[in-house]
Design an enzyme around this catalytic site. Structure first.
Site, PDB file in Angstrom:
ATOM      1  N   ASN A 153      26.377 -33.221   4.106  1.00 21.07           N
ATOM      2  CA  ASN A 153      25.726 -33.762   2.892  1.00 21.07           C
ATOM      3  C   ASN A 153      26.718 -33.121   1.811  1.00 21.07           C
ATOM      4  O   ASN A 153      26.954 -32.002   1.349  1.00 21.07           O
ATOM      5  CB  ASN A 153      24.331 -32.837   2.716  1.00 21.07           C
ATOM      6  CG  ASN A 153      24.007 -33.022   1.375  1.00 21.07           C
ATOM      7  OD1 ASN A 153      24.282 -34.157   0.582  1.00 21.07           O
ATOM      8  ND2 ASN A 153      23.106 -32.340   1.159  1.00 21.07           N
ATOM      9  N   TRP A 154      27.560 -34.304   1.265  1.00 22.89           N
ATOM     10  CA  TRP A 154      28.601 -34.060   0.476  1.00 22.89           C
ATOM     11  C   TRP A 154      28.131 -33.660  -1.016  1.00 22.89           C
ATOM     12  O   TRP A 154      28.918 -33.286  -1.987  1.00 22.89           O
ATOM     13  CB  TRP A 154      29.479 -35.257  -0.011  1.00 22.89           C
ATOM     14  CG  TRP A 154      30.446 -35.320   1.392  1.00 22.89           C
ATOM     15  CD1 TRP A 154      30.306 -34.787   2.609  1.00 22.89           C
ATOM     16  CD2 TRP A 154      31.345 -36.313   1.628  1.00 22.89           C
ATOM     17  NE1 TRP A 154      31.458 -35.411   3.418  1.00 22.89           N
ATOM     18  CE2 TRP A 154      32.201 -36.382   2.728  1.00 22.89           C
ATOM     19  CE3 TRP A 154      32.096 -37.563   0.792  1.00 22.89           C
ATOM     20  CZ2 TRP A 154      33.125 -37.175   3.266  1.00 22.89           C
ATOM     21  CZ3 TRP A 154      32.776 -38.290   1.068  1.00 22.89           C
ATOM     22  CH2 TRP A 154      33.619 -38.109   2.445  1.00 22.89           C
ATOM     23  N   LYS A 155      26.701 -34.001  -1.130  1.00 18.92           N
ATOM     24  CA  LYS A 155      26.153 -33.815  -2.792  1.00 18.92           C
ATOM     25  C   LYS A 155      26.989 -34.469  -3.483  1.00 18.92           C
ATOM     26  O   LYS A 155      27.605 -35.677  -3.374  1.00 18.92           O
ATOM     27  CB  LYS A 155      25.980 -32.060  -2.889  1.00 18.92           C
ATOM     28  CG  LYS A 155      25.301 -31.516  -1.844  1.00 18.92           C
ATOM     29  CD  LYS A 155      24.857 -30.147  -1.976  1.00 18.92           C
ATOM     30  CE  LYS A 155      23.943 -29.638  -1.011  1.00 18.92           C
ATOM     31  NZ  LYS A 155      23.474 -28.516  -1.216  1.00 18.92           N
TER      32      LYS A 155
ATOM     33  N   SER B 164      23.526 -23.509   4.318  1.00 19.47           N
ATOM     34  CA  SER B 164      24.577 -22.290   4.586  1.00 19.47           C
ATOM     35  C   SER B 164      24.851 -22.640   6.098  1.00 19.47           C
ATOM     36  O   SER B 164      25.506 -21.578   6.519  1.00 19.47           O
ATOM     37  CB  SER B 164      24.447 -21.237   3.946  1.00 19.47           C
ATOM     38  OG  SER B 164      24.325 -21.385   2.471  1.00 19.47           O
TER      39      SER B 164
ATOM     40  N   GLU C  15      16.977 -30.176  -3.372  1.00 23.87           N
ATOM     41  CA  GLU C  15      17.550 -30.386  -4.847  1.00 23.87           C
ATOM     42  C   GLU C  15      17.026 -31.436  -5.599  1.00 23.87           C
ATOM     43  O   GLU C  15      16.739 -31.573  -6.720  1.00 23.87           O
ATOM     44  CB  GLU C  15      19.226 -30.684  -4.683  1.00 23.87           C
ATOM     45  CG  GLU C  15      19.768 -29.281  -4.514  1.00 23.87           C
ATOM     46  CD  GLU C  15      21.043 -29.297  -3.880  1.00 23.87           C
ATOM     47  OE1 GLU C  15      21.364 -30.363  -3.576  1.00 23.87           O
ATOM     48  OE2 GLU C  15      21.461 -28.198  -3.206  1.00 23.87           O
TER      49      GLU C  15
ATOM     50  N   GLY D 283      23.076 -23.003  -0.788  1.00 24.84           N
ATOM     51  CA  GLY D 283      24.064 -22.958  -1.959  1.00 24.84           C
ATOM     52  C   GLY D 283      23.967 -21.515  -2.379  1.00 24.84           C
ATOM     53  O   GLY D 283      24.800 -21.072  -3.249  1.00 24.84           O
TER      54      GLY D 283
ATOM     55  N   GLY E 248      26.255 -28.369   3.983  1.00 25.62           N
ATOM     56  CA  GLY E 248      26.644 -28.667   2.423  1.00 25.62           C
ATOM     57  C   GLY E 248      27.887 -28.209   2.544  1.00 25.62           C
ATOM     58  O   GLY E 248      29.081 -29.142   2.763  1.00 25.62           O
ATOM     59  N   GLY E 249      28.317 -27.142   1.826  1.00 21.07           N
ATOM     60  CA  GLY E 249      29.708 -26.939   1.437  1.00 21.07           C
ATOM     61  C   GLY E 249      30.738 -26.815   2.617  1.00 21.07           C
ATOM     62  O   GLY E 249      31.775 -27.618   2.141  1.00 21.07           O
TER      63      GLY E 249
ATOM     64  N   HIS F 190      15.607 -33.899  -0.226  1.00 20.83           N
ATOM     65  CA  HIS F 190      16.251 -32.861  -0.264  1.00 20.83           C
ATOM     66  C   HIS F 190      15.830 -31.895  -1.345  1.00 20.83           C
ATOM     67  O   HIS F 190      15.302 -32.344  -2.349  1.00 20.83           O
ATOM     68  CB  HIS F 190      17.896 -33.062  -0.631  1.00 20.83           C
ATOM     69  CG  HIS F 190      18.513 -31.685  -0.305  1.00 20.83           C
ATOM     70  ND1 HIS F 190      18.765 -30.829  -1.370  1.00 20.83           N
ATOM     71  CD2 HIS F 190      19.626 -31.670   0.687  1.00 20.83           C
ATOM     72  CE1 HIS F 190      19.610 -30.064  -0.798  1.00 20.83           C
ATOM     73  NE2 HIS F 190      20.134 -30.166   0.418  1.00 20.83           N
TER      74      HIS F 190
ATOM     75  N   GLU G  78      15.585 -26.958   5.842  1.00 21.03           N
ATOM     76  CA  GLU G  78      16.382 -26.291   4.770  1.00 21.03           C
ATOM     77  C   GLU G  78      15.771 -25.250   3.966  1.00 21.03           C
ATOM     78  O   GLU G  78      15.190 -25.799   3.041  1.00 21.03           O
ATOM     79  CB  GLU G  78      17.071 -27.443   4.075  1.00 21.03           C
ATOM     80  CG  GLU G  78      17.854 -28.603   4.659  1.00 21.03           C
ATOM     81  CD  GLU G  78      19.041 -28.930   3.728  1.00 21.03           C
ATOM     82  OE1 GLU G  78      20.040 -29.267   4.587  1.00 21.03           O
ATOM     83  OE2 GLU G  78      18.756 -29.274   2.808  1.00 21.03           O
TER      84      GLU G  78
END
Ligand code: 3PY
Length: 249
Positions: A9-11, A211, A96, A172, A232-233, A94, A166
């Site tokens: 998930n590049w966001k 994470s 977010e 994050g 994510g990251g 998601h 999640e």
């Protein structure tokens, strides 16, 4: 036996140059046939990444879509538009989007229905906040989020979704649920799928997100009901993303 799925998930990250380098790095060292792999990219980059992953085992995903087919919905993107760019997976609900865009369970359910009707695989995200976990409400909240989606689907449709657990407190933040904590929630989610149909319980992949990184992926992915990761990251660095893919072997 469910085939694992590792989806990035590049966001809201990336640029033409960064995306090209990232996809090239993934393709260069992608191990053959370990698991399904996808990258879920910002909408403006769909065409670029469609071209970049063409001919490889990396599937293309989006991060959201409209529940509507077409019309006066400024800023929205439809399932049919995503399909024109070769999108196979779409992340829905998601945390977010739930937190910053007020997405309700009902909205996520409507989007899930629209995605399935268009032949996309929805990756339905569910998760609890820290307050909810500490209040002992995890199953009620997370299971309830899934139940609203399942209620909108036929038995046949329910077997075609992907679920991503999640925990909001792990997104994050660098904090991760322990493999045992995650497994407990995944098993509960699989039981909810089972209440819909035995086929859904057997077939639906439940990913862990929040994470997941190279140093915790192997233990998480070893759990019985963890069928992959929504990353994510760590999906923004080819080496880290590849290490997670290898951990799914
Ligand atoms: C995270 O790992 O932070 C995610 O939100 C993945 O979707």
């Amino acid at each position: 036996m469910r085939r694992k799925l590792v989806a990035g998930n590049w966001k809201m990250n990336g640029s033409l140059a960064a995306n090209a380098a990232l996809v090239a790095g993934i393709k260069e060292s992608l191990p053959a046939d370990v698991c399904d792999v996808a990258v879920c990219v910002p909408a403006p980059y769909l065409a670029q990444v469609q071209g970049a992953v063409a001919g490889s085992a990396v599937a293309l995903g989006a991060q959201d879509m409209s529940a509507h087919a077409a019309g006066a919905y400024t800023g929205e993107v439809s399932a049919a538009m995503l399909q024109e760019f070769g999108v196979q997976y779409v992340i829905l609900g998601h945390s977010e989007r739930r937190a910053y865009h007020g997405e309700t369970d009902a909205a996520v359910a409507a989007k899930t229905v629209a995605a399935l009707k268009a032949g996309l695989v929805p990756v339905v995200c569910v998760g609890e906040t820290l307050e909810q976990r500490e209040a002992g409400q995890t199953n009620e909240i997370v299971g309830g989020q899934l139940d609203v989606v399942l209620a909108a689907l036929s038995v046949e449709e329910a077997a075609r979704i992907v679920v991503a657990y999640e925990p909001v407190w792990a997104i994050g933040t660098g904090k991760t649920a322990t493999p045992e904590m995650a497994q407990e929630v995944h098993a509960m989610l699989r039981a909810r799928l089972g209440a819909k149909s035995a086929e859904a319980a057997a077939k639906v992949r439940i990913l862990y997100g929040g994470s997941m990184k190279p140093d915790n992926a192997e233990q998480l992915l070893a759990m019985a009901d963890i069928d992959g990761g929504l990353i994510g990251g760590a999906a923004l660095k080819a080496a880290d993303f590849l290490a997670i893919i290898k951990a799914a072997a």
